[in-house]
Design a protein around this motif. Structure first.
Motif, PDB file in Angstrom:
ATOM      1  N   VAL A 135       0.810  -1.217   0.000  1.00  0.00           N
ATOM      2  CA  VAL A 135       0.000   0.000   0.000  1.00  0.00           C
ATOM      3  C   VAL A 135       0.851   1.278   0.000  1.00  0.00           C
ATOM      4  O   VAL A 135       0.301   2.376  -0.018  1.00  0.00           O
ATOM      5  N   GLN A 136       2.164   1.133   0.022  1.00  0.00           N
ATOM      6  CA  GLN A 136       3.039   2.294  -0.100  1.00  0.00           C
ATOM      7  C   GLN A 136       3.735   2.236  -1.458  1.00  0.00           C
ATOM      8  O   GLN A 136       4.091   1.167  -1.936  1.00  0.00           O
ATOM      9  N   GLY A 137       3.912   3.403  -2.071  1.00  0.00           N
ATOM     10  CA  GLY A 137       4.555   3.464  -3.378  1.00  0.00           C
ATOM     11  C   GLY A 137       3.648   3.101  -4.534  1.00  0.00           C
ATOM     12  O   GLY A 137       4.112   2.852  -5.642  1.00  0.00           O
ATOM     13  N   VAL A 138       2.333   3.074  -4.274  1.00  0.00           N
ATOM     14  CA  VAL A 138       1.371   2.700  -5.322  1.00  0.00           C
ATOM     15  C   VAL A 138       0.308   3.789  -5.525  1.00  0.00           C
ATOM     16  O   VAL A 138      -0.708   3.553  -6.168  1.00  0.00           O
ATOM     17  N   GLY A 139       0.537   4.972  -4.966  1.00  0.00           N
ATOM     18  CA  GLY A 139      -0.416   6.063  -5.110  1.00  0.00           C
ATOM     19  C   GLY A 139      -1.600   5.979  -4.169  1.00  0.00           C
ATOM     20  O   GLY A 139      -2.614   6.640  -4.388  1.00  0.00           O
ATOM     21  N   PHE A 140      -1.471   5.187  -3.115  1.00  0.00           N
ATOM     22  CA  PHE A 140      -2.602   4.969  -2.215  1.00  0.00           C
ATOM     23  C   PHE A 140      -3.067   6.269  -1.565  1.00  0.00           C
ATOM     24  O   PHE A 140      -4.268   6.584  -1.570  1.00  0.00           O
ATOM     25  N   ARG A 141      -2.146   7.053  -1.018  1.00  0.00           N
ATOM     26  CA  ARG A 141      -2.540   8.273  -0.303  1.00  0.00           C
ATOM     27  C   ARG A 141      -3.236   9.270  -1.223  1.00  0.00           C
ATOM     28  O   ARG A 141      -4.262   9.849  -0.852  1.00  0.00           O
ATOM     29  N   TYR A 142      -2.695   9.453  -2.418  1.00  0.00           N
ATOM     30  CA  TYR A 142      -3.278  10.438  -3.336  1.00  0.00           C
ATOM     31  C   TYR A 142      -4.635   9.967  -3.860  1.00  0.00           C
ATOM     32  O   TYR A 142      -5.567  10.766  -3.975  1.00  0.00           O
ATOM     33  N   SER A 143      -4.752   8.683  -4.153  1.00  0.00           N
ATOM     34  CA  SER A 143      -6.047   8.133  -4.585  1.00  0.00           C
ATOM     35  C   SER A 143      -7.064   8.222  -3.453  1.00  0.00           C
ATOM     36  O   SER A 143      -8.240   8.522  -3.687  1.00  0.00           O
ATOM     37  N   CYS A 144      -6.612   7.971  -2.231  1.00  0.00           N
ATOM     38  CA  CYS A 144      -7.488   8.056  -1.068  1.00  0.00           C
ATOM     39  C   CYS A 144      -7.983   9.487  -0.885  1.00  0.00           C
ATOM     40  O   CYS A 144      -9.171   9.717  -0.633  1.00  0.00           O
TER      41      CYS A 144
ATOM     42  N   PRO B 277       5.733   4.083   9.291  1.00  0.00           N
ATOM     43  CA  PRO B 277       7.055   3.468   9.144  1.00  0.00           C
ATOM     44  C   PRO B 277       7.022   1.944   8.967  1.00  0.00           C
ATOM     45  O   PRO B 277       7.934   1.369   8.393  1.00  0.00           O
ATOM     46  N   ASP B 278       5.955   1.291   9.438  1.00  0.00           N
ATOM     47  CA  ASP B 278       5.878  -0.178   9.345  1.00  0.00           C
ATOM     48  C   ASP B 278       5.380  -0.666   7.986  1.00  0.00           C
ATOM     49  O   ASP B 278       5.171  -1.863   7.790  1.00  0.00           O
ATOM     50  N   GLY B 279       5.167   0.250   7.022  1.00  0.00           N
ATOM     51  CA  GLY B 279       4.728  -0.152   5.687  1.00  0.00           C
ATOM     52  C   GLY B 279       3.228  -0.111   5.484  1.00  0.00           C
ATOM     53  O   GLY B 279       2.747  -0.356   4.379  1.00  0.00           O
ATOM     54  N   THR B 280       2.483   0.196   6.542  1.00  0.00           N
ATOM     55  CA  THR B 280       1.038   0.323   6.413  1.00  0.00           C
ATOM     56  C   THR B 280       0.683   1.757   6.057  1.00  0.00           C
ATOM     57  O   THR B 280       1.526   2.652   6.076  1.00  0.00           O
ATOM     58  N   VAL B 281      -0.585   1.973   5.740  1.00  0.00           N
ATOM     59  CA  VAL B 281      -1.134   3.307   5.535  1.00  0.00           C
ATOM     60  C   VAL B 281      -2.216   3.492   6.591  1.00  0.00           C
ATOM     61  O   VAL B 281      -3.006   2.586   6.850  1.00  0.00           O
TER      62      VAL B 281
END
Length: 93
Positions: free
Chosen positions: A17-26, A43-47
């Motif tokens: 879920v990181q590096g795939v545009g998740f935050r901007y799409s969200c 930091p643990d790789g989650t969003v």
């Protein structure tokens, strides 16, 4: 508009879920859905995200998190209800 009280849900999304545009799409989804809050990488790789708004709009935002954008591979979503803070707008801190 409804007189229904607002709700607030904190969501932690697991998987790729990181590096795939998740935050901007969200953020785009939240803006389109009139949901307030924020979304950030952890930091643990989650969003992690917080959604505030009508019960239906927040439920739709949480449901969106179960799949996310095209290149995400969501393996799990944790949710917890919280006290509404009266946020306005949606941001990526």
């Amino acid at each position: 508009m409804s007189n229904e009280p607002a709700v607030r849900v904190r969501v932690v999304i697991h998987g790729r879920v990181q590096g795939v545009g998740f935050r901007y799409s969200c953020a785009d989804m939240a803006d389109d859905s009139a949901v307030s809050g924020w979304v950030r990488n952890r930091p643990d790789g989650t969003v992690e995200a917080v959604f505030e708004g009508s019960r239906d709009a927040v439920a739709a935002a949480v449901a969106w998190c179960a799949h996310g954008p095209a290149y995400a591979a969501v393996s799990g979503v944790e949710t917890s209800d919280e006290q509404v803070e009266g946020l306005s707008g949606f941001r990526i801190p």
